[in-house]
Scaffold this motif. Sequence first.
Motif, PDB file in Angstrom:
ATOM      1  N   CYS A   1       1.009  -1.100  -0.133  1.00 15.11           N
ATOM      2  CA  CYS A   1       0.009  -0.055  -0.030  1.00 15.11           C
ATOM      3  C   CYS A   1       0.875   1.203  -0.175  1.00 15.11           C
ATOM      4  O   CYS A   1       1.787   1.543   0.786  1.00 15.11           O
ATOM      5  CB  CYS A   1      -0.805  -0.073   1.232  1.00 15.11           C
ATOM      6  SG  CYS A   1      -1.729   1.607   1.181  1.00 15.11           S
TER       7      CYS A   1
ATOM      8  N   CYS B   1      -0.304   3.596   3.518  1.00  9.07           N
ATOM      9  CA  CYS B   1       0.231   3.127   4.836  1.00  9.07           C
ATOM     10  C   CYS B   1       1.545   2.367   4.879  1.00  9.07           C
ATOM     11  O   CYS B   1       2.048   2.294   5.948  1.00  9.07           O
ATOM     12  CB  CYS B   1      -0.904   2.521   5.513  1.00  9.07           C
ATOM     13  SG  CYS B   1      -1.302   0.852   4.752  1.00  9.07           S
TER      14      CYS B   1
ATOM     15  N   CYS C   1      -6.408  -2.077   0.181  1.00 10.52           N
ATOM     16  CA  CYS C   1      -5.325  -2.268   1.463  1.00 10.52           C
ATOM     17  C   CYS C   1      -6.518  -2.339   2.605  1.00 10.52           C
ATOM     18  O   CYS C   1      -7.220  -1.762   2.797  1.00 10.52           O
ATOM     19  CB  CYS C   1      -4.653  -0.903   1.596  1.00 10.52           C
ATOM     20  SG  CYS C   1      -3.875  -0.962   3.172  1.00 10.52           S
TER      21      CYS C   1
ATOM     22  N   CYS D   1      -5.658   0.278   5.776  1.00 13.82           N
ATOM     23  CA  CYS D   1      -6.133   1.725   5.743  1.00 13.82           C
ATOM     24  C   CYS D   1      -7.203   1.965   4.780  1.00 13.82           C
ATOM     25  O   CYS D   1      -7.967   3.084   4.919  1.00 13.82           O
ATOM     26  CB  CYS D   1      -5.026   2.699   5.393  1.00 13.82           C
ATOM     27  SG  CYS D   1      -4.433   2.663   3.601  1.00 13.82           S
TER      28      CYS D   1
HETATM   29 ZN   LIG Z   1      -2.929   1.015   3.305  1.00 14.42          ZN
END
Ligand SMILES: [Zn+2]
Length: 166
Positions: A5, A8, A40, A43
């Motif tokens: 990701c 994050c 993701c 997040c």
């Molecule tokens: Zn993420």
Amino acid sequence: MGKTCRTCGKTELTSSVETYLYAESGLPNVTLVGIEIRRCSTCGDYEIVLPRVTDLHRAIAHAVITKRARLSGAEVRYLRKYLGWSGVDFAKHIGAEPSTVLNWETDKDPIGMASDRLLRLMVVHGSPVENYPLEELTKIENERRPPLAVRLSPNANGWMQVPQAA
Ligand SMILES: [Zn+2]
């Protein structure tokens, strides 16, 4: 290994094939079917994988110009951007004041019927559409209707319109 990701940095993105409301188009009701989305689980961020974006934007433009009702503000803006013009450039091409174009695009005033046809012709001329006889222009009604619903799915040849969900 999948892709981590970008937001994050913690989790590997999980791929799935989904139906996606393509709000990034600026149009309220364009749905993409069979699109890869990488999400993701930490997040909630996601990225959309859009193959052949140029073909996609052409397919949307060609769907919009077959609409029987007068173009909405969002549709005018989409087609103007598709043609690669600023509001000022477009105003010059179509023979209107920039403030008039702004009023069309924000739905303050409906686009004039002559300008509506001219814009569609510009799109046809800018990227030839098969099966779009000029007589179609005579069938455009002088009425405002809800936004055109477009559903598109990628295939081997580009992007195809698919039927509306039941
Ligand atoms: Zn993420």
